[in-house]
Design a protein around this motif. Structure first.
Motif, PDB file in Angstrom:
ATOM      1  N   PRO A  24      36.861  43.787  33.014  1.00 39.94           N
ATOM      2  CA  PRO A  24      37.962  43.345  33.865  1.00 39.94           C
ATOM      3  C   PRO A  24      39.129  42.870  33.003  1.00 39.94           C
ATOM      4  O   PRO A  24      38.934  42.270  31.934  1.00 39.94           O
ATOM      5  N   THR A  51      42.485  40.793  33.906  1.00 43.92           N
ATOM      6  CA  THR A  51      43.297  40.109  34.915  1.00 43.92           C
ATOM      7  C   THR A  51      44.779  40.370  34.703  1.00 43.92           C
ATOM      8  O   THR A  51      45.516  40.689  35.638  1.00 43.92           O
ATOM      9  N   VAL A  87      40.260  47.136  36.048  1.00 43.21           N
ATOM     10  CA  VAL A  87      38.849  47.018  35.699  1.00 43.21           C
ATOM     11  C   VAL A  87      38.495  48.327  35.012  1.00 43.21           C
ATOM     12  O   VAL A  87      38.434  49.385  35.655  1.00 43.21           O
ATOM     13  N   ALA A  99      33.247  42.371  39.785  1.00 39.20           N
ATOM     14  CA  ALA A  99      34.615  42.816  39.502  1.00 39.20           C
ATOM     15  C   ALA A  99      34.884  44.188  40.114  1.00 39.20           C
ATOM     16  O   ALA A  99      35.979  44.449  40.628  1.00 39.20           O
ATOM     17  N   HIS A 151      37.444  44.701  43.423  1.00 37.44           N
ATOM     18  CA  HIS A 151      38.632  45.113  42.682  1.00 37.44           C
ATOM     19  C   HIS A 151      39.873  45.147  43.547  1.00 37.44           C
ATOM     20  O   HIS A 151      40.956  44.723  43.127  1.00 37.44           O
ATOM     21  N   GLN A 169      41.171  41.707  44.566  1.00 34.34           N
ATOM     22  CA  GLN A 169      41.808  41.031  43.450  1.00 34.34           C
ATOM     23  C   GLN A 169      42.991  41.802  42.886  1.00 34.34           C
ATOM     24  O   GLN A 169      43.566  41.421  41.869  1.00 34.34           O
TER      25      GLN A 169
END
Length: 382
Positions: free
Chosen positions: A35, A37, A42, A94, A98, A101
């Motif tokens: 991942p 951020t 990802v 993650a 995905h 996020q």
């Protein structure tokens, strides 16, 4: 080897080192699921040589379905059962979250090494999203240590507006022979599927069949904390927007499956499922409930409409051809499990193929019923 150290764009088919990939998409130098951020990415790295040793293959399924191609990617965890929970499940969560996020799934496969070095190179296959109908499945594999374990196999679809690299070298190998293996009945809690569950508690079950055809298909309920969900819960009636992969709807089918599983276990029955690979195909089939004690195969549906019964009937006739054990080598009994009693003529249809119908009665009990009596139609002759 393509070098794009100073470029922003990386195109499908480009071959790069991790260092080059990190400069553009972030991530880390180690691990299969990375991942990032800050880059909203990802990065998924697949190494065929490693996967084969651990009992699985990442790659494109040779068979497209109605929605197009599928890329299977096995979750993180090299030993023991894989998980979405705790530190061991960070990478798997993650992938699952995905879209929630705001991250893009990008897949890379290891293809070689930089000349005269041990630095691995990876081909970029493109951008992906979780399959809206079945984001992942549980699968039993034979690990490198020869100990069986359950792994998470994510089903990825090409990003609708993007392009991907698809070649024969990235195909999941087809089965050399047909096999059917009795495996654990693996459950997943809905609480794993999103950061903030929309509701809590169990799904309510319908007390009678819906009469309005337009509402018979509306089986979606808000994602529910604490409700158990089986893989079958994530197929054609699951609502999963590409904008929010965690907003997975829990269907009544999942609640019914879990409830009946507990009912069988309360009777002392051993319950599992069958994992089926068919010679010449790369995809893996998985049945719903299998009662090993009574040698009965169940197909579970979340509605009792005609189309649901017909679909269940076809699946049972298909899967039951492969279901057998040393203790029960014969064809299993076949039963469709429904939330309410279906129309009378569905019994007539299933009786032709020696398939029983079980349904959940209004009092919460399960009824294995014969077809209700049907009043003969009056003659239309003058």
């Amino acid at each position: 080897m393509t070098s794009r150290l100073d470029e922003i764009a990386i195109a499908p088919g480009d071959v790069l080192t991790r260092e080059q990939i990190i400069k553009v998409f972030g991530g880390s130098t180690q691990g299969g699921i990375c991942p990032a951020t800050e880059k909203r990415s990802v990065n998924l790295f697949s190494d065929p040589s490693v996967g084969e040793k651990l009992g699985y293959y990442d790659g494109w399924l040779a068979e497209d379905d109605d929605l197009g191609p599928v890329f299977e990617y096995t979750g993180a965890g090299k030993s023991g059962p894989q998980t979405f929970e705790g530190a061991a499940g960070i990478g798997n969560r993650a992938i699952l979250r995905h879209a929630e996020q705001g991250r893009t799934l990008r897949v890379f496969t290891q293809v070689g090494k930089v000349p005269h070095s041990d630095t691995k190179t990876h081909e970029f296959l493109g951008e992906f999203v979780l399959d809206q109908l079945q984001p992942y499945v549980w699968r039993r594999v034979h690990g490198e240590d020869l100990i069986d374990r359950d792994v998470i196999v994510f089903r990825l679809r090409p990003e609708p507006e993007g392009t991907v690299r698809r070649s024969a070298k990235n195909l999941v190998p087809v089965a050399e022979k047909t096999t059917a293996e009795l495996v654990n009945f693996t459950l997943v809690t809905a609480a794993m599927l999103q950061t903030d569950p929309a509701t809590s508690g169990a799904l309510s079950m319908p007390k009678q069949r819906r009469k309005n055809p337009s509402t018979q298909r509306k089986l979606i309920h808000a994602a529910t904390s604490g409700t158990f969900v089986v893989p079958e819960a994530f197929n054609t009636r699951m609502s999963l927007r590409s904008a929010s992969a965690s907003f997975i709807a829990v269907r009544r089918e999942a609640e019914l499956t879990q409830e009946y599983k507990e009912h069988l276990e309360s009777l002392g029955h051993r319950v599992g499922a069958f994992q089926i690979r068919v010679k010449g195909l790369s995809s893996t089939l998985r049945t719903d409930l299998y009662d090993a004690t009574d040698h009965t195969l169940y197909e579970v549906k979340g509605a009792s409409a005609r189309e649901d019964v017909r679909m269940a009937l076809g699946q049972l006739l298909d899967y039951s051809r492969y279901v057998s054990t040393k203790a029960n080598p014969s064809t299993p009994k076949r039963t469709i499990l429904l939330p309410t009693q279906p129309d009378a003529d569905m019994y007539d249809l299933c009786r032709i193929y020696e398939v029983d119908i079980m349904y959940r009665a209004n009092d919460g009990t399960f009824s294995l019923d014969t077809a209700p009596a049907v009043t003969p139609k009056a003659s239309l002759a003058p």
